[in-house]
Motif scaffolding. Structure first.
Motif, mmCIF file in Angstrom:
data_model
loop_
_atom_site.group_PDB
_atom_site.id
_atom_site.type_symbol
_atom_site.label_atom_id
_atom_site.label_comp_id
_atom_site.label_asym_id
_atom_site.label_seq_id
_atom_site.Cartn_x
_atom_site.Cartn_y
_atom_site.Cartn_z
ATOM 1 N N ASP A 62 0.850 -1.184 0.000
ATOM 2 C CA ASP A 62 0.000 0.000 0.000
ATOM 3 C C ASP A 62 0.889 1.238 0.000
ATOM 4 O OD1 ASP A 62 -1.696 2.240 1.327
ATOM 5 O OD2 ASP A 62 -3.149 0.705 0.798
ATOM 6 N N ILE A 63 0.855 1.981 -1.087
ATOM 7 C CA ILE A 63 1.706 3.164 -1.241
ATOM 8 C C ILE A 63 0.824 4.400 -1.356
ATOM 9 C CG2 ILE A 63 3.429 4.311 -2.673
ATOM 10 C CD1 ILE A 63 4.374 1.602 -3.583
ATOM 11 N N GLU A 64 0.978 5.335 -0.419
ATOM 12 C CA GLU A 64 0.253 6.595 -0.472
ATOM 13 C C GLU A 64 1.112 7.648 -1.144
ATOM 14 O OE1 GLU A 64 -1.109 7.766 3.336
ATOM 15 O OE2 GLU A 64 -1.957 5.811 3.840
ATOM 16 N N GLN A 65 0.438 8.612 -1.766
ATOM 17 C CA GLN A 65 1.151 9.654 -2.509
ATOM 18 C C GLN A 65 2.090 10.444 -1.592
ATOM 19 O OE1 GLN A 65 -1.203 11.886 -5.301
ATOM 20 N NE2 GLN A 65 -0.059 13.736 -4.941
ATOM 21 N N ASN A 66 3.309 10.630 -2.060
ATOM 22 C CA ASN A 66 4.348 11.413 -1.372
ATOM 23 C C ASN A 66 4.777 10.800 -0.038
ATOM 24 O OD1 ASN A 66 4.375 13.411 -3.389
ATOM 25 N ND2 ASN A 66 2.677 14.504 -2.436
ATOM 26 N N ARG A 107 -2.558 0.462 -11.015
ATOM 27 C CA ARG A 107 -2.553 1.671 -10.192
ATOM 28 C C ARG A 107 -2.674 2.918 -11.057
ATOM 29 N NH1 ARG A 107 2.149 -0.058 -5.867
ATOM 30 N NH2 ARG A 107 0.772 -1.179 -4.435
ATOM 31 N N VAL A 108 -1.927 2.930 -12.166
ATOM 32 C CA VAL A 108 -2.032 4.070 -13.079
ATOM 33 C C VAL A 108 -3.449 4.184 -13.628
ATOM 34 C CG1 VAL A 108 -1.233 5.002 -15.282
ATOM 35 C CG2 VAL A 108 0.412 3.995 -13.699
ATOM 36 N N HIS A 109 -4.045 3.015 -13.960
ATOM 37 C CA HIS A 109 -5.416 3.018 -14.486
ATOM 38 C C HIS A 109 -6.397 3.550 -13.446
ATOM 39 C CE1 HIS A 109 -8.926 1.699 -16.732
ATOM 40 N NE2 HIS A 109 -9.359 1.073 -15.652
ATOM 41 N N GLN A 110 -6.232 3.139 -12.182
ATOM 42 C CA GLN A 110 -7.124 3.607 -11.122
ATOM 43 C C GLN A 110 -6.994 5.112 -10.906
ATOM 44 O OE1 GLN A 110 -6.149 1.232 -7.733
ATOM 45 N NE2 GLN A 110 -7.030 -0.657 -8.579
ATOM 46 N N GLN A 111 -5.733 5.611 -10.938
ATOM 47 C CA GLN A 111 -5.537 7.051 -10.786
ATOM 48 C C GLN A 111 -6.206 7.821 -11.920
ATOM 49 O OE1 GLN A 111 -1.308 7.498 -10.564
ATOM 50 N NE2 GLN A 111 -1.155 6.667 -8.489
ATOM 51 N N THR A 112 -6.072 7.267 -13.124
ATOM 52 C CA THR A 112 -6.709 7.920 -14.280
ATOM 53 C C THR A 112 -8.225 7.900 -14.145
ATOM 54 O OG1 THR A 112 -4.863 7.234 -15.672
ATOM 55 C CG2 THR A 112 -6.872 7.915 -16.790
ATOM 56 N N GLN A 151 -13.574 12.586 -11.144
ATOM 57 C CA GLN A 151 -13.622 13.958 -10.648
ATOM 58 C C GLN A 151 -14.077 14.916 -11.744
ATOM 59 O OE1 GLN A 151 -9.732 14.746 -9.125
ATOM 60 N NE2 GLN A 151 -9.929 13.354 -7.382
ATOM 61 N N SER A 152 -13.566 14.677 -12.957
ATOM 62 C CA SER A 152 -13.963 15.519 -14.081
ATOM 63 C C SER A 152 -15.461 15.395 -14.360
ATOM 64 C CB SER A 152 -13.155 15.139 -15.326
ATOM 65 O OG SER A 152 -13.598 15.848 -16.455
ATOM 66 N N GLN A 153 -15.956 14.148 -14.297
ATOM 67 C CA GLN A 153 -17.387 13.934 -14.542
ATOM 68 C C GLN A 153 -18.242 14.576 -13.451
ATOM 69 O OE1 GLN A 153 -17.430 9.664 -14.768
ATOM 70 N NE2 GLN A 153 -17.061 9.629 -16.984
ATOM 71 N N HIS A 177 -12.780 16.309 -20.891
ATOM 72 C CA HIS A 177 -12.863 14.923 -21.347
ATOM 73 C C HIS A 177 -11.691 14.580 -22.262
ATOM 74 C CE1 HIS A 177 -16.565 13.418 -19.633
ATOM 75 N NE2 HIS A 177 -17.184 14.545 -19.957
ATOM 76 N N ALA A 178 -11.323 15.514 -23.138
ATOM 77 C CA ALA A 178 -10.194 15.291 -24.044
ATOM 78 C C ALA A 178 -8.906 15.143 -23.251
ATOM 79 C CB ALA A 178 -10.069 16.434 -25.048
ATOM 80 N N LEU A 179 -8.761 15.990 -22.216
ATOM 81 C CA LEU A 179 -7.560 15.908 -21.382
ATOM 82 C C LEU A 179 -7.495 14.567 -20.652
ATOM 83 C CD1 LEU A 179 -5.047 17.161 -20.131
ATOM 84 C CD2 LEU A 179 -6.512 18.205 -18.406
ATOM 85 N N SER A 180 -8.632 14.068 -20.146
ATOM 86 C CA SER A 180 -8.647 12.781 -19.453
ATOM 87 C C SER A 180 -8.254 11.658 -20.404
ATOM 88 C CB SER A 180 -10.036 12.519 -18.881
ATOM 89 O OG SER A 180 -10.350 13.476 -17.900
ATOM 90 N N ALA A 181 -8.735 11.727 -21.649
ATOM 91 C CA ALA A 181 -8.361 10.707 -22.625
ATOM 92 C C ALA A 181 -6.868 10.739 -22.909
ATOM 93 C CB ALA A 181 -9.159 10.917 -23.916
ATOM 94 N N ALA A 182 -6.289 11.959 -22.963
ATOM 95 C CA ALA A 182 -4.846 12.077 -23.215
ATOM 96 C C ALA A 182 -4.043 11.494 -22.067
ATOM 97 C CB ALA A 182 -4.473 13.543 -23.431
#
Length: 571
Positions: A130-134, A245-250, A256-258, A453-458
């Motif tokens: 379990d790794i928390e940010q920072n 993990r990267v997928h979950q963060q995305t 959040q965007s939605q 939405h475009a930014l999230s896809a990128a």
């Protein structure tokens, strides 16, 4: 006419006859034994000879002993071949699971159940770090537990360094026990409870960083080839965990965007009640629209870049690659031997937090997170970083490797978006008093929603990858690479890398040197020209990374690539 044979001559004739009969019997036995071996029967006992390889030299028939020794050697070779085949089939089997179940919420359960069955263990547990940010890793969380063909519903967290699992994380090495401590673990069946005969804990590592630990218990002993198989499989599973993990963060960013979009739509319905107030705010909205478009255009050019730098355990710089030097605006000789503090804020460099940061690294703790660093011209740069202490052969930490990605533009966009939201909320009361302004505001909000939405896809985009053996023959490639180059996997699998380069370049010393350096373990990074299936020349930003085995020998090459530009060319 008669021939007189003396008694001693007669005895010699009888003796010779008996020896001939024995020799014929031995030859007959040897022929039957050889034929059985040719037919694949390696368990046949030799007539009249004990099937005990330790007694071969003492037994009389040297031909039979030689044949038995040959059989034992063939059995050993067959056993080794079966073990290699078992490991190869297992890696392919679990690769299919990782590919097909990548986004399945039950991935960990499926992986553990399949591993317990394939190894022939009785039960197992899978722990993920379990790794928390920072912050460095705090504990290991049990994500799957499996026994006797059933998933066990248990939840458990283990502190770093606690028990065998916590110690396995700290040492980052496999633990194999055949003398199990009393009450450590028991296996339950219809006949009652019993301690297992063998226990193994294996860390799953990616870039020398432990991401998960599997614990397996069995009534049978684990063999070395099984443990080596799990260790090799662990690289793929660790890579999958990192990707998840990267997928979950995305997904969190997208959610959040939605949510922000839904909040903005709710405000639109309220603002539509009075359109007369919109005229006065049209100029302000146009100005914000231009600013947003300019900022979004800047972010369209963002690509994933990889930068690395190495420090000694006191924080002094050893070396850095070109990506890092370019990102920070330094030359290699300007930073070599300098301390890490040249990249951080002077006040932070004198703080207790900064001292503790390096003490944690010196103690072997990995740091992952988002940080601010300063370039040569004192420009602040946001980076997604990973600081990983590295041990030498004696188990002593000798240096720290930092891998970094420049995320400055992403952070600026996040800050800008947050500021936009805060400004809109602050203006809400004012906008309610002047509802004529809402028509233009509605259009602006819809544009910002599409842009988010475009930014999230990128952000959710991934690299194109392809894997070669050490001689340059294609092992596998992901869908991004196949789509980018226009191939199917069957068209390139088993083919040499040269099919992807210009025919003239294939014959050059430069191309030969390129592969020679890769086989020697030297990574190759930069912009390269490659030929697609359609014969077009494409410019790629590529990184060829050698992968080493336990004996520090290059066994395969992994290429990460992104398209820089494309132009047509006749190959």
């Amino acid at each position: 006419m008669f021939t007189i044979i003396k008694s001693n001559q007669l005895k010699r004739l009888y003796s010779a006859s008996e020896q001939l009969t024995v020799a014929q019997s031995q030859i007959s036995n040897a022929l039957r034994f050889i034929k059985a071996i040719q037919e694949g029967n390696l368990t046949l006992a030799y007539p009249g000879l004990k099937d005990d390889k330790t007694d071969f030299p003492q037994q009389a028939d040297s031909l039979a002993c030689s044949l038995m020794q040959m059989r034992e050697q063939m059995k050993a070779i067959a056993l080794q071949e079966n073990q290699r085949k078992w490991a190869s089939e297992g890696l392919a089997y679990f690769t299919d699971i990782l590919r097909d179940q990548q986004n399945n919420a039950s991935l960990y359960d499926i992986l553990l159940a399949s591993l317990v069955k394939y190894i022939g263990a009785n039960q197992g547990s899978l722990f993920v770090v379990d790794i928390e940010q920072n912050r460095p890793a705090q504990f290991l969380r049990q994500v799957a537990c499996y026994a006797y063909d059933r998933k066990k519903y248990t939840e458990q967290t283990i502190q770093i360094g606690e028990g065998l699992v916590g110690q396995c994380y700290l040492e980052a090495e496999s633990i194999h026990l055949t003398d199990i401590p009393a009450n450590y673990i028991s296996i339950t069946s219809g006949l009652g409870d019993a301690n297992p005969r063998s226990l193994v804990l294996i860390p799953f590592k990616l870039n020398e960083q432990v991401l998960a630990i599997v614990e397996l218990a069995s009534f049978n002993l684990f063999y070395s080839y099984q443990i080596e198989f799990i260790e090799k499989l662990g690289e793929s599973i660790a890579s999958s965990i990192s990707s998840n993990r990267v997928h979950q963060q995305t997904q969190q960013l997208l959610l959040q965007s939605q949510q922000q979009t839904e909040e903005l739509k709710a405000q639109q319905e309220e603002l539509k009640q009075n359109l007369e107030e919109l005229a006065a705010s049209q100029e302000e909205v146009r100005r914000r629209e231009i600013e947003s478009q300019n900022l979004l255009l800047a972010f369209q050019t963002v690509t994933n870049t990889f930068a690395s730098i190495e420090f000694d355990m006191q924080g002094n710089i050893l070396e850095a690659n070109e990506n890092f030097l370019l990102a920070m605006g330094y030359r290699s000789e300007e930073i070599r031997g300098k301390h890490h503090r040249i990249f951080v804020d002077p006040l932070y460099a004198q703080s207790a937090d900064y001292i503790q940061f390096w003490q944690n690294l010196q103690n072997g703790n990995v740091f992952m997170g988002q940080v601010v660093r300063y370039s040569k011209d004192q420009q602040s740069i946001w980076m997604q970083v990973s600081y990983a202490p590295v041990k030498d052969r004696d188990g002593k930490y000798t240096k720290v490797i930092k891998l970094a990605n420049d995320i400055t533009r992403q952070k600026e966009l996040e800050i800008f978006s947050q500021q936009q939201v805060e400004e809109l909320r602050a203006q809400e009361e004012e906008l309610r008093q002047n509802m004529e302004e809402l028509v233009s505001t509605q259009e602006e909000i819809e544009r910002q929603s599409k842009q988010l939405h475009a930014l999230s896809a990128a952000v959710n985009s991934t690299l194109a990858t392809i894997e070669f053996d050490r001689n340059g023959y294609v092992i596998s490639a992901n869908d991004n690479f196949l789509h980018l180059m226009g191939y199917t996997l069957s068209q390139i699998q088993g083919k040499h890398h040269r099919i992807l380069v210009n025919p003239d370049y294939r014959q050059t010393k430069e191309y030969t040197q390129f592969w020679e350096e890769l086989r020697q373990g030297v990574a190759q990074v930069g912009e390269v020209e490659r030929i697609t299936y359609a014969g077009e020349c494409m410019l790629l930003n590529a990184s060829y990374t050698p992968v080493f085995d336990l004996e520090n020998t290059v066994v395969r090459i992994i290429k990460f690539a992104q398209k820089v530009t494309a132009f047509s060319s006749q190959s």
